[in-house]
Every structure is written in structure tokens, then in C-alpha cells.
Motif scaffolding. Structure first.
Motif, PDB file in Angstrom:
ATOM      1  N   HIS A   1      28.208 -26.448  -5.394  1.00  0.00           N
ATOM      2  CA  HIS A   1      27.898 -27.786  -5.896  1.00  0.00           C
ATOM      3  C   HIS A   1      28.580 -28.002  -7.241  1.00  0.00           C
ATOM      4  CE1 HIS A   1      25.745 -31.485  -6.783  1.00  0.00           C
ATOM      5  NE2 HIS A   1      25.662 -31.034  -8.022  1.00  0.00           N
ATOM      6  N   THR A   2      29.194 -29.174  -7.391  1.00  0.00           N
ATOM      7  CA  THR A   2      29.773 -29.581  -8.662  1.00  0.00           C
ATOM      8  C   THR A   2      29.597 -31.093  -8.804  1.00  0.00           C
ATOM      9  OG1 THR A   2      31.690 -29.279 -10.123  1.00  0.00           O
ATOM     10  CG2 THR A   2      32.136 -29.908  -7.827  1.00  0.00           C
ATOM     11  N   ALA A   3      30.140 -31.668  -9.871  1.00  0.00           N
ATOM     12  CA  ALA A   3      29.808 -33.060 -10.160  1.00  0.00           C
ATOM     13  C   ALA A   3      30.879 -33.746 -10.979  1.00  0.00           C
ATOM     14  CB  ALA A   3      28.476 -33.127 -10.913  1.00  0.00           C
ATOM     15  N   TYR A   4      30.743 -35.055 -11.070  1.00  0.00           N
ATOM     16  CA  TYR A   4      31.635 -35.892 -11.879  1.00  0.00           C
ATOM     17  C   TYR A   4      31.673 -35.432 -13.332  1.00  0.00           C
ATOM     18  CZ  TYR A   4      27.748 -37.897 -14.404  1.00  0.00           C
ATOM     19  OH  TYR A   4      26.666 -38.035 -15.232  1.00  0.00           O
ATOM     20  N   SER A   5      30.576 -34.854 -13.812  1.00  0.00           N
ATOM     21  CA  SER A   5      30.447 -34.495 -15.223  1.00  0.00           C
ATOM     22  C   SER A   5      31.142 -33.197 -15.575  1.00  0.00           C
ATOM     23  CB  SER A   5      28.959 -34.389 -15.592  1.00  0.00           C
ATOM     24  OG  SER A   5      28.268 -33.568 -14.659  1.00  0.00           O
ATOM     25  N   GLY A   6      31.626 -32.479 -14.585  1.00  0.00           N
ATOM     26  CA  GLY A   6      32.345 -31.232 -14.840  1.00  0.00           C
ATOM     27  C   GLY A   6      33.841 -31.466 -14.865  1.00  0.00           C
ATOM     28  N   SER A   7      34.587 -30.386 -14.714  1.00  0.00           N
ATOM     29  CA  SER A   7      36.045 -30.466 -14.792  1.00  0.00           C
ATOM     30  C   SER A   7      36.713 -30.044 -13.489  1.00  0.00           C
ATOM     31  CB  SER A   7      36.543 -29.571 -15.934  1.00  0.00           C
ATOM     32  OG  SER A   7      36.043 -28.248 -15.789  1.00  0.00           O
ATOM     33  N   LEU A   8      35.981 -30.079 -12.375  1.00  0.00           N
ATOM     34  CA  LEU A   8      36.503 -29.563 -11.105  1.00  0.00           C
ATOM     35  C   LEU A   8      36.783 -30.662 -10.088  1.00  0.00           C
ATOM     36  CD1 LEU A   8      34.262 -26.380 -10.696  1.00  0.00           C
ATOM     37  CD2 LEU A   8      36.616 -26.527 -11.552  1.00  0.00           C
ATOM     38  N   ILE A   9      36.882 -31.902 -10.531  1.00  0.00           N
ATOM     39  CA  ILE A   9      37.106 -33.002  -9.587  1.00  0.00           C
ATOM     40  C   ILE A   9      38.352 -32.754  -8.744  1.00  0.00           C
ATOM     41  CG2 ILE A   9      37.714 -35.450  -9.420  1.00  0.00           C
ATOM     42  CD1 ILE A   9      35.906 -35.922 -11.866  1.00  0.00           C
ATOM     43  N   GLU A  10      39.445 -32.436  -9.387  1.00  0.00           N
ATOM     44  CA  GLU A  10      40.704 -32.267  -8.653  1.00  0.00           C
ATOM     45  C   GLU A  10      40.733 -30.982  -7.838  1.00  0.00           C
ATOM     46  OE1 GLU A  10      42.703 -34.717  -8.400  1.00  0.00           O
ATOM     47  OE2 GLU A  10      41.542 -35.882  -9.857  1.00  0.00           O
ATOM     48  N   ALA A  11      39.793 -30.073  -8.085  1.00  0.00           N
ATOM     49  CA  ALA A  11      39.749 -28.805  -7.354  1.00  0.00           C
ATOM     50  C   ALA A  11      39.004 -28.910  -6.032  1.00  0.00           C
ATOM     51  CB  ALA A  11      39.091 -27.729  -8.218  1.00  0.00           C
ATOM     52  N   VAL A  12      38.284 -30.013  -5.811  1.00  0.00           N
ATOM     53  CA  VAL A  12      37.411 -30.120  -4.635  1.00  0.00           C
ATOM     54  C   VAL A  12      38.136 -29.897  -3.310  1.00  0.00           C
ATOM     55  CG1 VAL A  12      36.036 -31.768  -3.286  1.00  0.00           C
ATOM     56  CG2 VAL A  12      35.594 -31.452  -5.733  1.00  0.00           C
ATOM     57  N   PRO A  13      39.301 -30.511  -3.045  1.00  0.00           N
ATOM     58  CA  PRO A  13      39.944 -30.259  -1.752  1.00  0.00           C
ATOM     59  C   PRO A  13      40.246 -28.777  -1.504  1.00  0.00           C
ATOM     60  CG  PRO A  13      40.889 -32.202  -2.784  1.00  0.00           C
ATOM     61  CD  PRO A  13      40.007 -31.564  -3.820  1.00  0.00           C
ATOM     62  N   ARG A  14      40.705 -28.083  -2.518  1.00  0.00           N
ATOM     63  CA  ARG A  14      40.986 -26.657  -2.335  1.00  0.00           C
ATOM     64  C   ARG A  14      39.688 -25.859  -2.171  1.00  0.00           C
ATOM     65  NH1 ARG A  14      44.495 -22.604  -6.318  1.00  0.00           N
ATOM     66  NH2 ARG A  14      44.286 -20.742  -4.983  1.00  0.00           N
ATOM     67  N   MET A  15      38.650 -26.234  -2.904  1.00  0.00           N
ATOM     68  CA  MET A  15      37.361 -25.572  -2.750  1.00  0.00           C
ATOM     69  C   MET A  15      36.849 -25.709  -1.323  1.00  0.00           C
ATOM     70  SD  MET A  15      35.767 -26.982  -6.344  1.00  0.00           S
ATOM     71  CE  MET A  15      34.079 -26.513  -6.030  1.00  0.00           C
ATOM     72  N   ALA A  16      37.034 -26.894  -0.747  1.00  0.00           N
ATOM     73  CA  ALA A  16      36.543 -27.158   0.603  1.00  0.00           C
ATOM     74  C   ALA A  16      37.274 -26.334   1.663  1.00  0.00           C
ATOM     75  CB  ALA A  16      36.667 -28.639   0.922  1.00  0.00           C
ATOM     76  N   GLY A  17      38.409 -25.773   1.300  1.00  0.00           N
ATOM     77  CA  GLY A  17      39.105 -24.879   2.220  1.00  0.00           C
ATOM     78  C   GLY A  17      38.465 -23.510   2.316  1.00  0.00           C
ATOM     79  N   HIS A  18      37.488 -23.234   1.443  1.00  0.00           N
ATOM     80  CA  HIS A  18      36.834 -21.926   1.406  1.00  0.00           C
ATOM     81  C   HIS A  18      35.350 -21.977   1.744  1.00  0.00           C
ATOM     82  CE1 HIS A  18      40.309 -19.851  -0.447  1.00  0.00           C
ATOM     83  NE2 HIS A  18      40.537 -21.029  -1.010  1.00  0.00           N
ATOM     84  N   THR A  19      34.696 -23.107   1.487  1.00  0.00           N
ATOM     85  CA  THR A  19      33.258 -23.219   1.764  1.00  0.00           C
ATOM     86  C   THR A  19      32.863 -24.689   1.756  1.00  0.00           C
ATOM     87  OG1 THR A  19      31.055 -22.381   1.162  1.00  0.00           O
ATOM     88  CG2 THR A  19      32.491 -23.092  -0.650  1.00  0.00           C
ATOM     89  N   ARG A  20      31.605 -24.972   2.080  1.00  0.00           N
ATOM     90  CA  ARG A  20      31.093 -26.336   1.998  1.00  0.00           C
ATOM     91  C   ARG A  20      31.027 -26.757   0.531  1.00  0.00           C
ATOM     92  NH1 ARG A  20      27.562 -23.323   5.127  1.00  0.00           N
ATOM     93  NH2 ARG A  20      27.382 -23.869   7.336  1.00  0.00           N
TER      94      ARG A  20
END
Length: 278
Positions: free
Chosen positions: A117-136
Motif C-alpha cells: 500500500h502507498t499513497a498520493y502523499s508519498g514519493s512512489l507514484i511513478e513506481a506503481v506500474p513496476r510495483m504491480a509487476g511484483h505484487t498487488r
């Protein structure tokens, strides 16, 4: 079930009482998921100041794994809060050392978790597509409905969460439908005292709010997300998971701060009575 909260952490400094509490969206979800029975971890950057100590001490006390936390020289993120006529008003804030990026090794480790889980308030917005390649991936947009990144992220999300207290029924319907159309598996809109609505491919589900002895609503939305995720990933029906989520959020409202663990604000950081720094 194993949940990872990744990204932001903060101390919420209540200037009226001189007390600060640990928090931040990713931290709060990790803590409440642990309270719901999940194995929980937090990854992020924590400062070497007293505020950083408060965040880490609280996470350890809540049995959240902090082996992925990076302690960085400097000030921890903070947000200053005052209470006016019973409502929380956010004043100054500073991101401190909280800007956090995942390494290649971190991405590989994401597969150890059932959801991150992450959010708009963090710094991982652009990382989400790559994260989704590894887990929900679960993402909290809060009330940032119109941000350009929303459409980009939705196809990659297990849960897209929105705060919709300011939306009417027609706007909520549109938000739910758009999230599903763009590929999110679950789309949640929380509406405070008006309850919550969840859309899935199987249909739409409504959850009324649960009565609570309200002390502080800080973190209640994050607690709702944690309860919903732990329920869904444990195999509960959407109706049962929403009930769990509402009860978890009600419990969050019964404590000060996002999840308790108060600590005094260091005296040099308290505002002068005339509004100047001492």
C-alpha cells in the motif's frame, strides 16, 4: 496475509496540546493491518531526530517489521495541527528526509508480500506500474480525483481508494465506474459519516458508518483501507470485509492521533504564544 506499507511517514504535531503522534498514510495502514491480524511491514525514510525516534518506537511497539526502514541524517517529516471548534486544521508541514525510492532489490522483495500500500502523499507514484509487476498494489488517492496520474495508475491497482466526503451521489457513481472501467480491481470511496461504497466486477456494495466514541478522526480513512484489505485478502466477501473496515475505522476514531503513541513535542519546536518560534 502479508502487507507492506511503503512511502510516507510523519509526526502529527498538535500545537494546542504540545503532543506529537506518529502517522502517515503508509504507516497507518501498516499498523492497522497488523492490528487486524496481518503480518505487516513498513518501508520508508525516517529522520535521526526525536520525531524519527517516535515513529520507529511506535512501529516496533505495534509489531510492524521495520527492517526495510532507512534511517537518514536530518529531520523527520512533520505536519502541524491545531483544533478549531472541534475540527483539525493543518498548518505548517515539512517533508523532511521522507523522499523514498525503491531499489532493484526492493522491487524483487515485493513478491514476498500479498499487497503493498502507498499513497498520493508519498514519493512512489511513478513506481506503481513496476510495483504491480511484483505484487498487488493498493493506492490511496484521497481527494485528488483530477490529478493526471490517476488514469495512469488505475489499470495497475488491486484497490483504488478515494476520499469522497465532498462528493454527491452522482459524482461517487462516476468515480466508481471510471475506476473499474480503467482496470482497478476494487474501487473504494469513503464518505465519513455517510459510510463507504465499494465497486468490484461482482457489483457495488455499500457500508454504513459504525457508531464510535469519537476522540480524533486522524487516520480513520487509513484504518478503513487496512481493514478492507485484510478482509478481502483473507477471502472474506466484500460485505464482510467492509464491515471489518468500518469497525476498524471506528476504533481509530477512539484514540488521539492516528493510532496513539503520544510524545511531547520538543520545547524548541513549540510555537511562542504570540506565534513566533521560541
Amino acid at each position: 496475509m502479508r502487507l507492506l506499507g511503503a512511502g510516507d511517514n510523519v509526526v502529527d504535531r498538535y500545537l494546542d496540546t504540545g503532543v506529537m503522534y506518529p502517522g502517515g498514510n503508509a504507516v497507518n495502514v501498516a499498523v492497522y493491518a497488523r492490528r487486524c491480524g496481518a503480518e505487516s511491514s513498513y518501508w520508508g525514510r525516517v529522520g535521526t531526530d526525536r520525531a524519527g525516534d517516535v515513529v520507529l518506537t511506535a512501529l516496533r511497539a505495534e509489531q510492524v517489521d521495520v527492517s526495510g526502514v532507512r534511517r537518514v541524517p536530518g529531520a523527520n517529516a512533520h505536519a502541524d495541527v491545531v483544533v478549531v471548534d472541534g475540527d483539525r486544521i493543518f498548518k505548517d508541514s515539512d517533508d523532511g528526509v521522507s523522499d523514498f525510492e525503491l531499489t532493484d532489490a526492493d522491487y524483487r522483495r515485493l513478491g514476498d508480500f500479498d499487497v503493498v500500500h502507498t499513497a498520493y502523499s508519498g514519493s512512489l507514484i511513478e513506481a506503481v506500474p513496476r510495483m504491480a509487476g511484483h505484487t498487488r498494489v493498493s493506492f490511496d488517492f484521497s481527494n485528488r480525483y483530477a490529478e493526471p496520474y490517476v488514469a495512469r495508475l488505475l489499470p495497475h491497482l488491486y484497490l483504488a481508494a478515494h476520499s469522497g466526503s465532498d462528493l454527491d451521489d452522482e459524482q461517487v457513481e462516476a468515480l466508481l465506474a471510471d475506476g473499474l472501467r480503467r482496470g482497478a480491481r476494487h474501487v473504494l470511496v469513503t464518505r465519513g459519516g455517510a459510510g463507504a461504497r465499494l465497486a468490484t466486477a461482482a457489483g457495488e456494495f455499500r457500508q454504513p458508518s459504525v457508531a464510535a466514541d469519537v476522540v480524533d478522526t486522524m487516520g480513520a480513512g487509513d484504518a478503513f483501507i487496512a481493514g478492507l484489505l485484510t478482509g478481502l485478502l483473507a477471502g472474506e466477501s466484500p460485505t464482510a470485509a467492509l464491515t471489518r473496515a468500518a469497525r476498524t475505522a471506528a476504533g481509530a476514531c477512539a484514540v488521539s492521533g492516528a493510532f496513539g503513541h503520544p510524545a511531547p513535542i520538543p520545547a524548541p519546536l513549540l510555537p511562542h504564544p504570540q506565534g513566533e518560534r521560541s
